[in-house]
Design a protein around this motif. Structure first.
Motif, PDB file in Angstrom:
ATOM      1  N   UNK A   2       0.830  -1.201   0.000  1.00 30.11           N
ATOM      2  CA  UNK A   2       0.000   0.000   0.000  1.00 30.11           C
ATOM      3  C   UNK A   2       0.863   1.249   0.000  1.00 30.11           C
ATOM      4  N   UNK A   3       1.969   1.214   0.765  1.00 24.99           N
ATOM      5  CA  UNK A   3       2.850   2.374   0.830  1.00 24.99           C
ATOM      6  C   UNK A   3       3.457   2.693  -0.530  1.00 24.99           C
ATOM      7  N   UNK A   4       3.779   1.663  -1.318  1.00 24.07           N
ATOM      8  CA  UNK A   4       4.319   1.886  -2.659  1.00 24.07           C
ATOM      9  C   UNK A   4       3.360   2.758  -3.468  1.00 24.07           C
ATOM     10  N   UNK A   5       2.076   2.400  -3.430  1.00 22.84           N
ATOM     11  CA  UNK A   5       1.073   3.145  -4.190  1.00 22.84           C
ATOM     12  C   UNK A   5       0.889   4.559  -3.639  1.00 22.84           C
ATOM     13  N   UNK A   6       0.853   4.683  -2.312  1.00 24.39           N
ATOM     14  CA  UNK A   6       0.613   5.988  -1.702  1.00 24.39           C
ATOM     15  C   UNK A   6       1.749   6.969  -1.997  1.00 24.39           C
ATOM     16  N   UNK A   7       2.975   6.523  -1.798  1.00 24.43           N
ATOM     17  CA  UNK A   7       4.107   7.411  -2.046  1.00 24.43           C
ATOM     18  C   UNK A   7       4.242   7.730  -3.536  1.00 24.43           C
ATOM     19  N   UNK A   8       4.040   6.741  -4.377  1.00 25.10           N
ATOM     20  CA  UNK A   8       4.120   6.982  -5.814  1.00 25.10           C
ATOM     21  C   UNK A   8       3.069   7.968  -6.285  1.00 25.10           C
ATOM     22  N   UNK A   9       1.831   7.799  -5.794  1.00 23.49           N
ATOM     23  CA  UNK A   9       0.749   8.710  -6.173  1.00 23.49           C
ATOM     24  C   UNK A   9       1.036  10.132  -5.692  1.00 23.49           C
ATOM     25  N   UNK A  10       1.606  10.257  -4.498  1.00 23.89           N
ATOM     26  CA  UNK A  10       1.936  11.574  -3.966  1.00 23.89           C
ATOM     27  C   UNK A  10       2.972  12.285  -4.821  1.00 23.89           C
ATOM     28  N   UNK A  11       3.988  11.554  -5.256  1.00 23.11           N
ATOM     29  CA  UNK A  11       5.023  12.140  -6.108  1.00 23.11           C
ATOM     30  C   UNK A  11       4.429  12.575  -7.444  1.00 23.11           C
ATOM     31  N   UNK A  12       3.608  11.714  -8.050  1.00 20.94           N
ATOM     32  CA  UNK A  12       2.988  12.057  -9.326  1.00 20.94           C
ATOM     33  C   UNK A  12       2.066  13.252  -9.204  1.00 20.94           C
ATOM     34  N   UNK A  13       1.325  13.314  -8.114  1.00 19.48           N
ATOM     35  CA  UNK A  13       0.415  14.438  -7.871  1.00 19.48           C
ATOM     36  C   UNK A  13       1.189  15.748  -7.788  1.00 19.48           C
ATOM     37  N   UNK A  14       2.278  15.746  -7.010  1.00 23.67           N
ATOM     38  CA  UNK A  14       3.095  16.955  -6.862  1.00 23.67           C
ATOM     39  C   UNK A  14       3.729  17.354  -8.182  1.00 23.67           C
ATOM     40  N   UNK A  15       4.171  16.369  -8.960  1.00 28.93           N
ATOM     41  CA  UNK A  15       4.793  16.655 -10.248  1.00 28.93           C
ATOM     42  C   UNK A  15       3.783  17.273 -11.209  1.00 28.93           C
ATOM     43  N   UNK A  16       2.580  16.725 -11.237  1.00 25.28           N
ATOM     44  CA  UNK A  16       1.561  17.238 -12.142  1.00 25.28           C
ATOM     45  C   UNK A  16       1.115  18.642 -11.809  1.00 25.28           C
ATOM     46  N   UNK A  17       1.141  18.987 -10.529  1.00 27.49           N
ATOM     47  CA  UNK A  17       0.635  20.294 -10.105  1.00 27.49           C
ATOM     48  C   UNK A  17       1.700  21.381 -10.106  1.00 27.49           C
ATOM     49  N   UNK A  18       2.969  21.004  -9.948  1.00 26.94           N
ATOM     50  CA  UNK A  18       4.025  22.011  -9.827  1.00 26.94           C
ATOM     51  C   UNK A  18       5.098  21.933 -10.903  1.00 26.94           C
ATOM     52  N   UNK A  19       5.239  20.801 -11.572  1.00 33.26           N
ATOM     53  CA  UNK A  19       6.309  20.627 -12.547  1.00 33.26           C
ATOM     54  C   UNK A  19       7.640  20.272 -11.902  1.00 33.26           C
ATOM     55  N   UNK A  20       7.780  20.519 -10.594  1.00 29.20           N
ATOM     56  CA  UNK A  20       9.036  20.224  -9.902  1.00 29.20           C
ATOM     57  C   UNK A  20       8.876  19.189  -8.813  1.00 29.20           C
ATOM     58  N   UNK A  21       7.694  18.599  -8.727  1.00 29.99           N
ATOM     59  CA  UNK A  21       7.428  17.641  -7.660  1.00 29.99           C
ATOM     60  C   UNK A  21       8.245  16.374  -7.729  1.00 29.99           C
TER      61      UNK A  21
END
Length: 271
Positions: A2-21
Protein backbone atom coordinates in the motif's frame (compact mmCIF):
# COMPACT_ATOMS: atom_id res chain seq x y z
CA UNK A 1 2.50 -2.74 -0.92
CA UNK A 2 0.00 0.00 0.00
CA UNK A 3 2.85 2.37 0.83
CA UNK A 4 4.32 1.89 -2.66
CA UNK A 5 1.07 3.14 -4.19
CA UNK A 6 0.61 5.99 -1.70
CA UNK A 7 4.11 7.41 -2.05
CA UNK A 8 4.12 6.98 -5.81
CA UNK A 9 0.75 8.71 -6.17
CA UNK A 10 1.94 11.57 -3.97
CA UNK A 11 5.02 12.14 -6.11
CA UNK A 12 2.99 12.06 -9.33
CA UNK A 13 0.41 14.44 -7.87
CA UNK A 14 3.10 16.96 -6.86
CA UNK A 15 4.79 16.66 -10.25
CA UNK A 16 1.56 17.24 -12.14
CA UNK A 17 0.63 20.29 -10.11
CA UNK A 18 4.02 22.01 -9.83
CA UNK A 19 6.31 20.63 -12.55
CA UNK A 20 9.04 20.22 -9.90
CA UNK A 21 7.43 17.64 -7.66
CA UNK A 22 9.69 14.92 -8.99
CA UNK A 23 12.32 16.14 -6.53
CA UNK A 24 10.35 14.23 -3.87
CA UNK A 25 10.68 10.83 -5.59
CA UNK A 26 14.09 9.91 -4.16
CA UNK A 27 13.19 11.04 -0.59
CA UNK A 28 9.88 9.12 -0.80
CA UNK A 29 11.71 5.96 -1.77
CA UNK A 30 14.44 6.38 0.84
CA UNK A 31 12.43 7.62 3.84
CA UNK A 32 9.12 5.90 3.14
CA UNK A 33 10.17 2.64 1.49
CA UNK A 34 13.68 2.05 2.81
CA UNK A 35 15.62 2.26 -0.46
CA UNK A 36 19.27 3.29 -0.54
CA UNK A 37 20.28 6.22 -2.79
CA UNK A 38 21.73 3.96 -5.55
CA UNK A 39 18.53 1.84 -5.49
CA UNK A 40 16.22 4.86 -5.44
CA UNK A 41 17.78 6.85 -8.29
CA UNK A 42 16.75 4.69 -11.29
CA UNK A 43 13.30 3.97 -9.84
CA UNK A 44 12.73 7.69 -9.24
CA UNK A 45 13.84 8.56 -12.76
CA UNK A 46 11.54 5.96 -14.35
CA UNK A 47 8.60 7.06 -12.19
CA UNK A 48 9.16 10.77 -12.79
CA UNK A 49 9.99 10.28 -16.47
CA UNK A 50 6.90 8.15 -17.14
CA UNK A 51 4.62 10.56 -15.28
CA UNK A 52 6.21 13.53 -17.04
CA UNK A 53 5.63 11.86 -20.42
CA UNK A 54 1.91 11.59 -19.67
CA UNK A 55 1.84 15.23 -18.60
CA UNK A 56 3.77 16.19 -21.73
CA UNK A 57 1.15 14.52 -23.96
CA UNK A 58 -1.53 16.56 -22.20
CA UNK A 59 0.51 19.72 -22.76
CA UNK A 60 0.98 18.90 -26.45
CA UNK A 61 -2.76 18.35 -26.81
CA UNK A 62 -3.38 21.80 -25.34
CA UNK A 63 -0.68 23.43 -27.47
CA UNK A 64 1.36 24.47 -24.41
CA UNK A 65 4.67 22.67 -25.09
CA UNK A 66 7.34 24.76 -26.80
CA UNK A 67 8.82 21.72 -28.47
CA UNK A 68 11.91 23.36 -30.01
CA UNK A 69 12.92 24.77 -26.63
CA UNK A 70 12.19 21.39 -25.03
CA UNK A 71 14.37 19.70 -27.66
CA UNK A 72 17.32 22.00 -27.03
CA UNK A 73 17.16 21.50 -23.26
CA UNK A 74 16.60 17.75 -23.59
CA UNK A 75 19.60 17.20 -25.86
CA UNK A 76 21.87 19.26 -23.59
CA UNK A 77 20.57 17.40 -20.55
CA UNK A 78 21.04 13.98 -22.11
CA UNK A 79 24.63 14.85 -23.03
CA UNK A 80 25.39 15.99 -19.46
CA UNK A 81 23.62 13.13 -17.67
CA UNK A 82 26.56 10.69 -18.10
CA UNK A 83 28.78 13.22 -16.31
CA UNK A 84 26.38 13.10 -13.39
CA UNK A 85 26.41 9.30 -13.45
CA UNK A 86 30.22 9.36 -13.39
CA UNK A 87 30.22 11.75 -10.42
CA UNK A 88 27.74 9.53 -8.60
CA UNK A 89 30.09 6.57 -8.96
CA UNK A 90 33.13 8.51 -7.77
CA UNK A 91 31.64 10.44 -4.84
CA UNK A 92 30.77 8.88 -1.50
CA UNK A 93 27.12 8.29 -0.58
CA UNK A 94 27.49 10.76 2.29
CA UNK A 95 28.76 13.49 -0.04
CA UNK A 96 25.94 12.84 -2.51
CA UNK A 97 23.35 12.96 0.27
CA UNK A 98 24.70 16.26 1.62
CA UNK A 99 24.57 17.74 -1.88
CA UNK A 100 21.03 16.39 -2.31
CA UNK A 101 19.82 17.84 1.00
CA UNK A 102 21.44 21.19 0.21
CA UNK A 103 19.58 21.28 -3.11
CA UNK A 104 16.29 20.46 -1.37
CA UNK A 105 16.71 23.21 1.22
CA UNK A 106 17.68 25.73 -1.45
CA UNK A 107 14.59 24.86 -3.50
CA UNK A 108 12.40 25.14 -0.43
CA UNK A 109 13.73 28.57 0.57
CA UNK A 110 13.45 29.94 -2.96
CA UNK A 111 9.89 28.70 -3.48
CA UNK A 112 8.73 29.94 -0.07
CA UNK A 113 10.21 33.40 -0.69
CA UNK A 114 8.52 33.64 -4.08
CA UNK A 115 5.18 32.56 -2.61
CA UNK A 116 5.07 34.92 0.38
CA UNK A 117 6.61 37.92 -1.43
CA UNK A 118 5.19 37.76 -4.93
CA UNK A 119 5.87 40.52 -7.41
CA UNK A 120 2.93 42.39 -8.83
CA UNK A 121 1.99 40.99 -12.26
CA UNK A 122 2.94 44.20 -14.08
CA UNK A 123 6.26 44.40 -12.21
CA UNK A 124 7.07 40.74 -12.92
CA UNK A 125 6.18 41.15 -16.60
CA UNK A 126 8.28 44.30 -16.95
CA UNK A 127 11.23 42.66 -15.18
CA UNK A 128 10.97 39.57 -17.38
CA UNK A 129 10.94 41.65 -20.55
CA UNK A 130 14.03 43.56 -19.44
CA UNK A 131 16.07 40.51 -18.33
CA UNK A 132 14.69 37.80 -20.61
CA UNK A 133 17.11 36.20 -23.02
CA UNK A 134 14.28 34.24 -24.68
CA UNK A 135 11.28 36.34 -25.65
CA UNK A 136 8.02 34.84 -26.89
CA UNK A 137 6.53 36.26 -30.07
CA UNK A 138 2.99 37.28 -28.97
CA UNK A 139 1.57 36.63 -32.43
CA UNK A 140 2.82 33.03 -32.67
CA UNK A 141 3.41 32.07 -29.03
CA UNK A 142 6.87 30.77 -30.00
CA UNK A 143 10.32 31.84 -28.91
CA UNK A 144 12.35 34.33 -30.93
CA UNK A 145 15.55 32.35 -31.33
CA UNK A 146 18.87 34.13 -30.76
CA UNK A 147 22.32 32.95 -29.72
CA UNK A 148 21.63 34.13 -26.14
CA UNK A 149 18.36 32.22 -26.06
CA UNK A 150 19.99 29.04 -27.35
CA UNK A 151 22.84 29.32 -24.83
CA UNK A 152 20.47 29.99 -21.91
CA UNK A 153 18.18 27.05 -22.64
CA UNK A 154 21.14 24.75 -23.31
CA UNK A 155 22.62 25.68 -19.92
CA UNK A 156 19.34 25.02 -18.13
CA UNK A 157 19.04 21.62 -19.81
CA UNK A 158 22.67 20.72 -19.15
CA UNK A 159 22.46 21.48 -15.42
CA UNK A 160 19.21 19.55 -15.22
CA UNK A 161 20.81 16.51 -16.86
CA UNK A 162 23.81 16.70 -14.55
CA UNK A 163 21.59 16.53 -11.45
CA UNK A 164 19.48 13.78 -13.01
CA UNK A 165 22.51 11.58 -13.46
CA UNK A 166 24.12 12.42 -10.13
CA UNK A 167 21.11 12.43 -7.79
CA UNK A 168 18.21 10.88 -9.70
CA UNK A 169 16.27 14.16 -9.86
CA UNK A 170 13.89 14.79 -12.72
CA UNK A 171 15.16 18.33 -13.16
CA UNK A 172 11.90 20.24 -13.05
CA UNK A 173 13.12 22.21 -10.03
CA UNK A 174 15.83 23.66 -12.31
CA UNK A 175 13.91 23.90 -15.58
CA UNK A 176 10.78 25.66 -14.29
CA UNK A 177 12.50 28.52 -12.39
CA UNK A 178 15.23 28.70 -15.06
CA UNK A 179 12.80 29.18 -17.94
CA UNK A 180 10.76 31.62 -15.85
CA UNK A 181 13.91 33.60 -15.08
CA UNK A 182 15.27 33.83 -18.62
CA UNK A 183 12.06 34.07 -20.64
CA UNK A 184 8.58 35.58 -20.56
CA UNK A 185 6.86 32.25 -21.24
CA UNK A 186 3.72 31.79 -19.13
CA UNK A 187 3.61 29.38 -16.19
CA UNK A 188 1.37 26.80 -17.88
CA UNK A 189 3.62 26.70 -20.94
CA UNK A 190 6.72 26.51 -18.74
CA UNK A 191 5.43 23.52 -16.76
CA UNK A 192 4.28 21.68 -19.91
CA UNK A 193 7.64 22.28 -21.61
CA UNK A 194 9.51 21.22 -18.46
CA UNK A 195 7.58 17.93 -18.37
CA UNK A 196 8.66 17.19 -21.94
CA UNK A 197 12.31 17.81 -21.04
CA UNK A 198 12.06 15.72 -17.85
CA UNK A 199 10.61 12.78 -19.79
CA UNK A 200 13.40 12.90 -22.38
CA UNK A 201 16.29 13.34 -19.91
CA UNK A 202 14.94 10.66 -17.57
CA UNK A 203 14.65 8.20 -20.46
CA UNK A 204 18.23 8.89 -21.54
CA UNK A 205 19.65 8.60 -18.02
CA UNK A 206 17.79 5.37 -17.28
CA UNK A 207 18.94 3.91 -20.61
CA UNK A 208 22.57 4.53 -19.68
CA UNK A 209 21.92 2.98 -16.25
CA UNK A 210 20.42 -0.19 -17.75
CA UNK A 211 23.06 -0.50 -20.49
CA UNK A 212 25.80 -0.38 -17.86
CA UNK A 213 24.23 -3.30 -15.96
CA UNK A 214 21.76 -1.60 -13.65
CA UNK A 215 18.73 -3.55 -12.41
CA UNK A 216 15.22 -2.37 -11.42
CA UNK A 217 13.50 -4.37 -8.67
CA UNK A 218 10.12 -5.80 -9.81
CA UNK A 219 8.36 -4.35 -6.75
CA UNK A 220 9.37 -0.84 -7.84
CA UNK A 221 6.82 -0.90 -10.66
CA UNK A 222 3.99 -0.36 -8.16
CA UNK A 223 5.54 2.97 -7.19
CA UNK A 224 6.08 3.87 -10.85
CA UNK A 225 2.50 3.04 -11.87
CA UNK A 226 1.08 5.03 -8.97
CA UNK A 227 3.22 8.04 -9.95
CA UNK A 228 1.71 8.00 -13.43
CA UNK A 229 -1.81 7.86 -11.96
CA UNK A 230 -0.95 10.70 -9.59
CA UNK A 231 0.26 12.79 -12.53
CA UNK A 232 -3.11 12.45 -14.26
CA UNK A 233 -4.91 13.62 -11.13
CA UNK A 234 -2.43 16.45 -10.57
CA UNK A 235 -2.85 17.82 -14.10
CA UNK A 236 -6.63 17.86 -13.55
CA UNK A 237 -6.46 19.58 -10.16
CA UNK A 238 -3.71 22.12 -10.94
CA UNK A 239 -5.96 24.82 -12.47
CA UNK A 240 -8.33 24.59 -9.49
CA UNK A 241 -5.78 25.17 -6.70
CA UNK A 242 -4.38 28.53 -5.59
CA UNK A 243 -0.84 28.79 -6.93
CA UNK A 244 0.56 30.60 -3.89
CA UNK A 245 -0.94 28.17 -1.37
CA UNK A 246 0.27 25.23 -3.41
CA UNK A 247 3.76 26.71 -3.60
CA UNK A 248 3.91 27.40 0.16
CA UNK A 249 2.73 23.89 1.04
CA UNK A 250 5.15 22.29 -1.41
CA UNK A 251 8.10 24.38 -0.16
CA UNK A 252 7.41 23.42 3.48
CA UNK A 253 7.17 19.74 2.51
CA UNK A 254 10.46 19.90 0.62
CA UNK A 255 12.10 21.63 3.61
CA UNK A 256 10.89 18.95 6.01
CA UNK A 257 12.13 16.19 3.71
CA UNK A 258 15.53 17.89 3.30
CA UNK A 259 15.99 18.24 7.07
CA UNK A 260 14.95 14.62 7.70
CA UNK A 261 17.39 13.27 5.10
CA UNK A 262 20.20 15.50 6.37
CA UNK A 263 19.70 14.33 9.96
CA UNK A 264 19.59 10.70 8.80
CA UNK A 265 22.81 11.19 6.80
CA UNK A 266 24.77 12.95 9.56
CA UNK A 267 23.47 10.94 12.52
CA UNK A 268 26.24 8.28 12.40
CA UNK A 269 28.86 11.06 12.62
CA UNK A 270 27.18 12.80 15.58
CA UNK A 271 27.21 9.81 17.93
Amino acid sequence: MILDFLYGAGVGLALGMTGGGGVLAVPALMIGLGYTLPQAKPVALIAVGSAAFIGCLDGLRRGLVRYKAAGVMAVAGTLCAPIGLWLAKNLSITTLMIIFCTVLLFISARMFKQAVSPCKPETRQGSNLLSAKCLVNPSTGRFRWTNRCFASLSSIGGISGLFSGMLGLGGGFIIVPGVRQFSNLGMHGTVATALAVIAFISAGTVSVFLITGGVIEPTAWRFIGAAVAGMLIGRTLAPKVSGSLLQIGFSLLVCAVGVMLLVKTLMPYLR
